[in-house]
Design a protein around this motif. Structure first.
Motif, PDB file in Angstrom:
ATOM      1  N   ARG A  17      50.302  27.293  47.348  1.00  0.00           N
ATOM      2  CA  ARG A  17      49.719  26.218  48.028  1.00  0.00           C
ATOM      3  C   ARG A  17      49.994  26.242  49.362  1.00  0.00           C
ATOM      4  NH1 ARG A  17      51.948  21.718  43.484  1.00  0.00           N
ATOM      5  NH2 ARG A  17      50.006  22.016  42.197  1.00  0.00           N
ATOM      6  N   ASP A  18      50.890  27.029  50.083  1.00  0.00           N
ATOM      7  CA  ASP A  18      51.169  27.072  51.289  1.00  0.00           C
ATOM      8  C   ASP A  18      50.101  28.213  52.056  1.00  0.00           C
ATOM      9  OD1 ASP A  18      53.415  25.267  51.273  1.00  0.00           O
ATOM     10  OD2 ASP A  18      54.761  26.930  51.377  1.00  0.00           O
ATOM     11  N   LEU A  19      49.401  28.764  51.361  1.00  0.00           N
ATOM     12  CA  LEU A  19      48.415  29.737  51.967  1.00  0.00           C
ATOM     13  C   LEU A  19      47.325  28.891  52.549  1.00  0.00           C
ATOM     14  CD1 LEU A  19      48.394  32.588  49.148  1.00  0.00           C
ATOM     15  CD2 LEU A  19      49.898  32.718  51.386  1.00  0.00           C
ATOM     16  N   PRO A  20      46.709  29.609  53.662  1.00  0.00           N
ATOM     17  CA  PRO A  20      45.710  28.763  54.318  1.00  0.00           C
ATOM     18  C   PRO A  20      44.475  29.091  53.543  1.00  0.00           C
ATOM     19  CG  PRO A  20      46.432  31.144  55.659  1.00  0.00           C
ATOM     20  CD  PRO A  20      47.193  30.745  54.461  1.00  0.00           C
ATOM     21  N   MET A  21      44.422  29.867  52.194  1.00  0.00           N
ATOM     22  CA  MET A  21      43.240  29.942  51.340  1.00  0.00           C
ATOM     23  C   MET A  21      43.299  28.912  50.416  1.00  0.00           C
ATOM     24  SD  MET A  21      43.760  33.963  50.921  1.00  0.00           S
ATOM     25  CE  MET A  21      42.397  34.400  49.532  1.00  0.00           C
ATOM     26  N   TRP A  22      44.285  28.224  50.130  1.00  0.00           N
ATOM     27  CA  TRP A  22      44.398  27.136  49.177  1.00  0.00           C
ATOM     28  C   TRP A  22      43.653  25.764  49.577  1.00  0.00           C
ATOM     29  CZ3 TRP A  22      46.393  27.481  44.369  1.00  0.00           C
ATOM     30  CH2 TRP A  22      46.470  26.341  43.684  1.00  0.00           C
ATOM     31  N   ARG A  26      42.806  25.324  44.258  1.00  0.00           N
ATOM     32  CA  ARG A  26      42.665  26.980  44.021  1.00  0.00           C
ATOM     33  C   ARG A  26      42.761  27.791  45.138  1.00  0.00           C
ATOM     34  NH1 ARG A  26      38.290  24.426  41.923  1.00  0.00           N
ATOM     35  NH2 ARG A  26      39.104  24.709  39.964  1.00  0.00           N
ATOM     36  N   LEU A  27      42.734  28.782  45.191  1.00  0.00           N
ATOM     37  CA  LEU A  27      42.465  29.700  46.344  1.00  0.00           C
ATOM     38  C   LEU A  27      40.900  30.058  46.605  1.00  0.00           C
ATOM     39  CD1 LEU A  27      45.201  32.440  45.566  1.00  0.00           C
ATOM     40  CD2 LEU A  27      45.326  30.655  47.240  1.00  0.00           C
ATOM     41  N   ARG A  28      40.730  30.352  47.759  1.00  0.00           N
ATOM     42  CA  ARG A  28      39.317  30.916  47.833  1.00  0.00           C
ATOM     43  C   ARG A  28      39.068  31.834  49.005  1.00  0.00           C
ATOM     44  NH1 ARG A  28      37.294  27.516  52.772  1.00  0.00           N
ATOM     45  NH2 ARG A  28      39.226  26.185  53.232  1.00  0.00           N
ATOM     46  N   ASN A  29      37.955  32.439  49.245  1.00  0.00           N
ATOM     47  CA  ASN A  29      37.803  33.328  50.506  1.00  0.00           C
ATOM     48  C   ASN A  29      37.406  32.643  51.256  1.00  0.00           C
ATOM     49  OD1 ASN A  29      38.118  36.072  49.090  1.00  0.00           O
ATOM     50  ND2 ASN A  29      36.265  35.453  47.741  1.00  0.00           N
ATOM     51  N   GLU A 183      56.197  39.913  44.616  1.00  0.00           N
ATOM     52  CA  GLU A 183      54.850  39.284  44.861  1.00  0.00           C
ATOM     53  C   GLU A 183      54.519  39.269  46.357  1.00  0.00           C
ATOM     54  OE1 GLU A 183      53.806  36.249  41.816  1.00  0.00           O
ATOM     55  OE2 GLU A 183      55.986  36.491  41.875  1.00  0.00           O
ATOM     56  N   LEU A 184      53.552  39.826  46.736  1.00  0.00           N
ATOM     57  CA  LEU A 184      53.146  39.694  48.313  1.00  0.00           C
ATOM     58  C   LEU A 184      51.903  38.880  48.546  1.00  0.00           C
ATOM     59  CD1 LEU A 184      53.530  43.575  48.806  1.00  0.00           C
ATOM     60  CD2 LEU A 184      55.383  41.848  49.137  1.00  0.00           C
ATOM     61  N   VAL A 185      51.820  38.322  49.818  1.00  0.00           N
ATOM     62  CA  VAL A 185      51.095  37.784  50.440  1.00  0.00           C
ATOM     63  C   VAL A 185      50.399  38.929  51.531  1.00  0.00           C
ATOM     64  CG1 VAL A 185      51.676  35.411  50.092  1.00  0.00           C
ATOM     65  CG2 VAL A 185      52.141  36.552  52.256  1.00  0.00           C
ATOM     66  N   TRP A 186      49.069  38.377  51.730  1.00  0.00           N
ATOM     67  CA  TRP A 186      48.392  39.381  52.804  1.00  0.00           C
ATOM     68  C   TRP A 186      49.317  39.628  54.069  1.00  0.00           C
ATOM     69  CZ3 TRP A 186      42.909  37.239  52.892  1.00  0.00           C
ATOM     70  CH2 TRP A 186      42.413  37.420  51.501  1.00  0.00           C
ATOM     71  N   ASP A 214      41.524  28.908  34.600  1.00  0.00           N
ATOM     72  CA  ASP A 214      42.459  29.361  35.851  1.00  0.00           C
ATOM     73  C   ASP A 214      42.058  30.366  36.859  1.00  0.00           C
ATOM     74  OD1 ASP A 214      41.972  31.721  34.468  1.00  0.00           O
ATOM     75  OD2 ASP A 214      43.733  32.495  34.324  1.00  0.00           O
ATOM     76  N   ARG A 215      40.686  29.891  37.389  1.00  0.00           N
ATOM     77  CA  ARG A 215      39.990  30.642  38.395  1.00  0.00           C
ATOM     78  C   ARG A 215      40.922  30.635  39.520  1.00  0.00           C
ATOM     79  NH1 ARG A 215      34.752  32.998  39.314  1.00  0.00           N
ATOM     80  NH2 ARG A 215      34.229  32.784  41.394  1.00  0.00           N
ATOM     81  N   ASN A 216      41.090  31.562  40.152  1.00  0.00           N
ATOM     82  CA  ASN A 216      41.646  31.593  41.656  1.00  0.00           C
ATOM     83  C   ASN A 216      43.101  30.987  41.732  1.00  0.00           C
ATOM     84  OD1 ASN A 216      39.131  32.899  42.245  1.00  0.00           O
ATOM     85  ND2 ASN A 216      38.531  31.307  43.576  1.00  0.00           N
ATOM     86  N   GLN A 217      43.549  31.124  40.644  1.00  0.00           N
ATOM     87  CA  GLN A 217      45.043  30.666  40.744  1.00  0.00           C
ATOM     88  C   GLN A 217      45.993  31.702  41.430  1.00  0.00           C
ATOM     89  OE1 GLN A 217      45.886  27.037  40.233  1.00  0.00           O
ATOM     90  NE2 GLN A 217      43.565  27.137  40.290  1.00  0.00           N
ATOM     91  N   THR A 218      45.710  32.708  41.467  1.00  0.00           N
ATOM     92  CA  THR A 218      46.690  34.044  41.750  1.00  0.00           C
ATOM     93  C   THR A 218      45.847  34.673  42.818  1.00  0.00           C
ATOM     94  OG1 THR A 218      45.612  35.376  40.037  1.00  0.00           O
ATOM     95  CG2 THR A 218      47.723  33.960  39.462  1.00  0.00           C
ATOM     96  N   LEU A 219      46.600  35.438  43.569  1.00  0.00           N
ATOM     97  CA  LEU A 219      45.983  36.038  44.786  1.00  0.00           C
ATOM     98  C   LEU A 219      45.442  37.287  44.431  1.00  0.00           C
ATOM     99  CD1 LEU A 219      45.496  35.724  47.719  1.00  0.00           C
ATOM    100  CD2 LEU A 219      47.722  37.082  48.185  1.00  0.00           C
ATOM    101  N   TRP A 220      44.488  37.846  45.224  1.00  0.00           N
ATOM    102  CA  TRP A 220      43.967  39.133  45.152  1.00  0.00           C
ATOM    103  C   TRP A 220      44.140  39.825  46.582  1.00  0.00           C
ATOM    104  CZ3 TRP A 220      41.628  34.297  44.717  1.00  0.00           C
ATOM    105  CH2 TRP A 220      40.933  34.011  45.865  1.00  0.00           C
TER     106      TRP A 220
END
Length: 378
Positions: A17-22, A26-29, A183-186, A214-220
């Motif tokens: 949830r702290d990622l700018p993609m959240w 969910r996460l998004r491009n 587990e890593l973030v970019w 569960d779409r986009n609940q984990t990072l790619w």
């Protein structure tokens, strides 16, 4: 239903949830989609087309393969060697350390035993016959990259896992101790304890999920594996993005670039490369020997099984692009710059060719499911 895994919770979820993609759910491009990558008018394949396509989607016979165990007993002369074991599974030997990427030994890229893309090409060597591995790298949580039976088998070892944030929830639910999971973030790096190996997560343009909810609940992520002398880029799954230039500047140059070339379709051209965009990505990354992955094992789109590699070979300028196209199971050193041989055009007779054809149960189920797929399955 254990193969669906578990969703991230607690501290893991808070990190996501702290990622700018959240976006709140969910996460998004967030990187802009480049013009022309996706054709919004192209209809997506139906589930029946996906499961029961024409005969060109699988080879008439299993492809030639080699047993790499003898070669693995000898150290690579250059310090860098790669053994493609099918799809996106590669055993990398980097400056004395071994990394296994997106290991899949299962028979289907699916949570089900009777439905979903079935392996048409066996793995050249058994999981138990691998040499000692120093790290397993997993780019994202799709079934053709994160395989439940394979992870359950690896749970019996002590090998550490390095993966994208959130994927660790699946691993823990399948028996991997938390102490073995990083587990890593970019742009985050991890030095594997007791080795000279550094693994860094980098951007990719894709999505995640193992079920309908569960779409986009984990990072790619894409992943960079670096030893003392060599660097390898592994795309995972991704569409073309100019972020590759930033990856080149921050993490390159690369001695080996492993890019996905299969499972492309005009309707999802923004989240898979395909051959032409793989060559564009290779240029943005600054070159290096290019080894295509994500082909030759599962039929995950409606194109012919060999179209990815044939198109790549036709489009690549031999004076500008050093292609590495090893046989399955063939340990090769990128520094050798071998001449390309289209080995996949020769098959081998097998006793049970029907093993690569759709089961009657698959045909029966697909007859009842004719709607378009809501998104690509990988």
């Amino acid at each position: 239903m254990k193969s669906f895994g578990k969703p991230p919770q607690g501290e893991r979820l808070e990190r996501l949830r702290d990622l700018p993609m959240w976006d709140g759910e969910r996460l998004r491009n967030i990187h802009p989609v480049l013009p022309g990558l996706r054709d919004p008018q192209a209809p997506r394949p139906t589930l029946r087309e996906f499961l029961c396509g024409d005969e060109n989607r699988t080879p008439p016979e299993p492809l030639p393969a080699e047993d790499p165990r003898g070669a693995w007993l000898r150290k690579p002369a250059s310090g860098l060697r790669a053994t493609w074991l099918g799809h996106s599974t590669v055993l990398l030997e980097i400056d004395g350390w071994r990394v296994l990427t997106d290991p899949v030994w299962g028979q289907r890229a699916s949570p089900f035993t009777l439905l979903g893309p079935k392996r048409f090409q066996p793995v050249p060597v058994g999981l138990r016959d691998l040499p000692a591995i120093d790290a397993v790298v997993i780019s994202h949580d799709h079934y053709d990259h994160l395989d439940y039976p394979t992870i359950r088998a690896l749970a019996k070892s002590k090998v550490p896992f390095v993966t994208s944030l959130g994927v660790g929830a699946h691993l823990e639910s399948w028996g991997i101790a938390p102490s073995r999971i990083t587990e890593l973030v970019w742009w985050q790096s991890h030095r594997v304890p007791g080795t000279g190996l550094t693994i860094t997560a980098a951007p990719s343009q894709h999505f995640s999920g193992r079920g309908l909810k569960d779409r986009n609940q984990t990072l790619w992520s894409s992943m960079v594996m670096a030893g003392d002398r060599h660097r390898v880029f592994f795309s995972g799954d991704t569409g073309l993005t100019t972020e590759y230039e930033t990856i080149r500047d921050r993490l390159g140059p690369f001695d080996l670039v492993m890019l996905e070339v299969g499972a492309f379709h005009p309707s999802w051209g923004d989240i898979h490369l395909g051959p032409a965009n793989a060559l564009a990505a290779h240029r943005l990354l600054g070159g290096g020997v290019l080894m295509p992955v994500h082909w030759g094992t599962f039929a995950l789109a409606t194109h012919a099984w060999d179209e990815p590699v044939e198109d790549l070979l036709a489009l690549a300028d031999p004076d500008d692009t050093a292609l590495l196209l090893p046989r399955l199971g063939e340990p090769v050193e990128p520094v050798e710059r071998r001449e390309v041989e289209p080995w996949w055009r020769r098959g081998q007779p097998v006793d049970n060719v029907s093993a690569i054809k759709p089961d009657a149960s698959e045909v029966a189920i697909s007859d009842q499911l004719s709607g378009q797929l809501p998104w690509p399955l990988d």
